[in-house]
Structures are given as C-alpha cells and as structure tokens.
Design an enzyme around this catalytic site. Sequence first.
Site, PDB file in Angstrom:
ATOM      1  N   PHE A 122       0.857  -1.187   0.000  1.00 34.75           N
ATOM      2  CA  PHE A 122       0.000   0.000   0.000  1.00 34.75           C
ATOM      3  C   PHE A 122       0.892   1.236   0.000  1.00 34.75           C
ATOM      4  O   PHE A 122       1.858   1.315   0.776  1.00 34.75           O
ATOM      5  CB  PHE A 122      -0.924  -0.003   1.211  1.00 34.75           C
ATOM      6  CG  PHE A 122      -2.026   1.007   1.095  1.00 34.75           C
ATOM      7  CD1 PHE A 122      -3.031   0.839   0.156  1.00 34.75           C
ATOM      8  CD2 PHE A 122      -2.051   2.127   1.895  1.00 34.75           C
ATOM      9  CE1 PHE A 122      -4.043   1.779   0.018  1.00 34.75           C
ATOM     10  CE2 PHE A 122      -3.057   3.072   1.775  1.00 34.75           C
ATOM     11  CZ  PHE A 122      -4.056   2.894   0.825  1.00 34.75           C
ATOM     12  N   ASP A 193       1.850  -5.835   6.995  1.00 37.43           N
ATOM     13  CA  ASP A 193       0.670  -4.976   7.048  1.00 37.43           C
ATOM     14  C   ASP A 193      -0.555  -5.869   6.843  1.00 37.43           C
ATOM     15  O   ASP A 193      -0.691  -6.518   5.807  1.00 37.43           O
ATOM     16  CB  ASP A 193       0.757  -3.911   5.948  1.00 37.43           C
ATOM     17  CG  ASP A 193      -0.376  -2.889   6.019  1.00 37.43           C
ATOM     18  OD1 ASP A 193      -1.469  -3.245   6.496  1.00 37.43           O
ATOM     19  OD2 ASP A 193      -0.173  -1.754   5.561  1.00 37.43           O
ATOM     20  N   TYR A 218     -10.901  -0.215  10.514  1.00 38.79           N
ATOM     21  CA  TYR A 218     -12.148   0.217   9.883  1.00 38.79           C
ATOM     22  C   TYR A 218     -12.571  -0.610   8.674  1.00 38.79           C
ATOM     23  O   TYR A 218     -13.618  -0.337   8.091  1.00 38.79           O
ATOM     24  CB  TYR A 218     -12.070   1.698   9.491  1.00 38.79           C
ATOM     25  CG  TYR A 218     -10.870   2.095   8.653  1.00 38.79           C
ATOM     26  CD1 TYR A 218     -10.845   1.859   7.286  1.00 38.79           C
ATOM     27  CD2 TYR A 218      -9.780   2.720   9.239  1.00 38.79           C
ATOM     28  CE1 TYR A 218      -9.748   2.225   6.519  1.00 38.79           C
ATOM     29  CE2 TYR A 218      -8.679   3.096   8.492  1.00 38.79           C
ATOM     30  CZ  TYR A 218      -8.672   2.848   7.134  1.00 38.79           C
ATOM     31  OH  TYR A 218      -7.572   3.205   6.376  1.00 38.79           O
ATOM     32  N   LYS A 219     -11.797  -1.608   8.295  1.00 46.91           N
ATOM     33  CA  LYS A 219     -12.186  -2.443   7.158  1.00 46.91           C
ATOM     34  C   LYS A 219     -12.996  -3.631   7.674  1.00 46.91           C
ATOM     35  O   LYS A 219     -14.130  -3.490   8.113  1.00 46.91           O
ATOM     36  CB  LYS A 219     -10.953  -2.859   6.363  1.00 46.91           C
ATOM     37  CG  LYS A 219     -10.266  -1.697   5.638  1.00 46.91           C
ATOM     38  CD  LYS A 219      -9.094  -2.178   4.826  1.00 46.91           C
ATOM     39  CE  LYS A 219      -8.502  -1.105   3.935  1.00 46.91           C
ATOM     40  NZ  LYS A 219      -7.971   0.061   4.625  1.00 46.91           N
ATOM     41  N   ARG A 365     -12.879  -3.107  -7.667  1.00 42.08           N
ATOM     42  CA  ARG A 365     -12.660  -3.986  -6.513  1.00 42.08           C
ATOM     43  C   ARG A 365     -13.980  -4.375  -5.867  1.00 42.08           C
ATOM     44  O   ARG A 365     -14.869  -3.547  -5.692  1.00 42.08           O
ATOM     45  CB  ARG A 365     -11.791  -3.294  -5.459  1.00 42.08           C
ATOM     46  CG  ARG A 365     -10.416  -2.896  -5.897  1.00 42.08           C
ATOM     47  CD  ARG A 365      -9.537  -2.567  -4.691  1.00 42.08           C
ATOM     48  NE  ARG A 365     -10.208  -1.684  -3.728  1.00 42.08           N
ATOM     49  CZ  ARG A 365      -9.725  -1.388  -2.522  1.00 42.08           C
ATOM     50  NH1 ARG A 365      -8.579  -1.908  -2.129  1.00 42.08           N
ATOM     51  NH2 ARG A 365     -10.374  -0.585  -1.712  1.00 42.08           N
TER      52      ARG A 365
END
Length: 406
Positions: A122, A193, A218-219, A365
């Site tokens: 990322f 990560d 938060y995912k 996605r």
Amino acid sequence: MTSQHPSDQNDNLRHKKDAFHLPEGVIYLDGNSLGVLPKHVPGRVADVVTEQWGTSLIRAWNSHSWFDLPLRTGDRIGRLIGAPNGTVVACDSTSVNVFKVLSAALSLRPERKVILSDSGNFPTDLYVAAGLKDLLAKGHELKIVAPEEVEAMLDDQVAAMMLTQVDYRTGRVHDMNDLTRKAHDAGAIAIWDLAHSAGAIEVDLLGAKADFAIGCGYKYLNGGPGAPAFLYVSPDHLDKVSSPLTGWMGHEAPFAFDLDYRPVSGIACMTVGTPAILALSSLHAALDIFEDVDMADIRAKSISLSELFIAEVEARCPQLTLASPRSPSERGSQVSFRFGEGYAVMQALIARGVIGDFRAPDVMRFGFAPLYLSHQDIVDAVAILADILDTGSWDRPEFKTRAKVT
C-alpha cells in the site's frame, strides 16, 4: 430478487447478517475499504458519550477503564490474528504505526541499510518508509521490487522486509510463513501490514514468527471510519524496542510527570498520546461480533463467495478481465476485475445499490465480508453488473466525473 441460493441454506454464519445495519436495497461489496456498522455499536458509543463522559467526566479514565482501552482492544484483535495477549495495542493510524514499527525494526539491525518492499504494497507504507530513511539520514535504501521478486532479493544487506499480506488492488496473498522464514534466514526483520487481512482471513502471527505487524480497524473489523489502527510486536522483541515517538502514554509513569523519558515495559511502550476514547469504544464494541466466530469459518465462506462471484462474472460479463489470482489460496477476501471504463461502471453499479470501489487505472474492486454477505447477494449483484454492461448504461457523463474518493 428474493430467492435463496442453495449455498445459503447450510451457511453457519448467515445469522450474523442480522447483527449489521444494512440499508434497504444495498448489496455491500466494499467491506475491504470500510466495514458495515454493527447494530449495537451506536448504543455502546452513546453510552460512552452520555453516561461515561457525560456523568463520570474525568473520573471515567479510572471508573470505566478508559486508560487501558488500547490494550484491551488490542487483545481482542490479537485473537483474530494469532497474537497472544499483551502483544497487540490499538492506537494511532496505520501510517503512524508503520513509522513506529519500521523504526523499531531498523534499530534491531543497525548495521544493515536496506528496507525491502514490493510494488504491491500500500503506497502509504512506502511513503512512510521513504520519509523515515530520509529522517534518519544514515544511508538507508528503500528497495521496491515486484511481488514475485521479494524472496530473491533477501540478502545480508536487508534490515527489514516490509510487506502488505493482501494486495490492496488485486487481493493477491503473500505466503507469510514462507517469506518470514526466508527473511529470518537472511538475518532480516519481517514486518506485515494486515490492513486487508485482519478479520477476513486466517492469520497466525506467532506461528509465522512475524516480528512486527500493523493494520487498521475500519475495514473487516468494522470499527468505523477512521477507527484506530493496531500494531503487534513479537514477544521476542518486546523487551528490546520502544517507540521512536516518545509520548507520555508510553512512559513507565505518565502521571509522575518526570522530565526524562523512560519507556513502560510491554506493548504499551508503543503508545504515544492520549487515546481517542470515542473511536476506540466503537472499535472495541464492533469486535463483539467476532466473539463466537471461528476465523476458519469466515475464510471458508469468503472463498465460497469469491469463487461464486468469479464464476458468475465470467459467465455473464465477458467484457471484464480478472485481475486477481484465480486460485482462492492465493487471494484474500476480495476480487478485482479490469475494465477500461471501470470507474464509470462502478459509479453506475453504486447508483443501482451495489457498492464496490475503484482503483486506478482500471481496477474494479469487490470485497467479501462473510459476516454480512450471502451467496444470493453475489448472484443478484452480478445480475445488475451484467445489465449495466450489456445495456451500456454506465456510459453517461455523471458516471465519468471523478469524485475525490474513488
């Protein structure tokens, strides 16, 4: 679209969908970007605001254990990622935690100068690494290679291997066990990560002997927008490292108000400033959802959902090209397809109640959160996608205008 897919009849997680607030008429395939609100979280946060803060005021730091909330929340996350109690803390943002753990990793290998990462990492992780090496000004090099080249680049110059386990664009999964072992064989530190892993796939940090890990809340953990992130430090390193950001919450006696910094022992040494209690309370409450769930069941359903999605898309939407690995063992809990006008198609989908997202230049996605998705949702979503492609209804100016967040 009220029928039930045969696979849903034997789904032992199907009751979990009722625990989430899902807007009527929406099929949500973006849990890999922002999770859905668990129904009980607003009441819990309201209690923190009106009763704990409103009534207890400053006393709530003790009477409601606010002070220890980062550690208690960290332990709950640890159960989902194979980390023992006392090795995970929920605090700060993923980017800040990358800075902290990478700095700690480099301090363990002061004679080495290479930070090894890959082009699937990322971008914020790479930005932080580049900034840190410049800040240190000790001759460090950030080496970015293709994902399949990481293993070959592990040598006696690498101080830290820093990788995102699940590629944010394609969902491709690195083999954590294998690469961590090979990093250690080369004498390097392994940092992972888990932003697209935690709460979605099985992770065993202790078993893999990972040195450090970070991730967001938060995912798939459903902690809410901007929820605190988390970081993990292996038990082997807890007594050897401290945060480069030496804030008062990482002090061994923060309320002694000494002028010299002495890090507290244990994972709390990686905390910095005053914890964000309202956000932490939301994340801590959201983790209730996982208390009676086995990650193996989540992973099995994730594979089932994503396999169905790929089969349906390839049968009904030949215009799209699979961008994710075909083998489910090589994918996380998301599937990506490429299309030249992918942004416009995604906006048309969202307008029809199917929410995914887009990553430049052409990646659509779709995330699969097994706790609130059914197999019928997948079939219904692809039917809408096929209709949009077949009719060309995506080809409208309003769907091609780029918003700030894609």
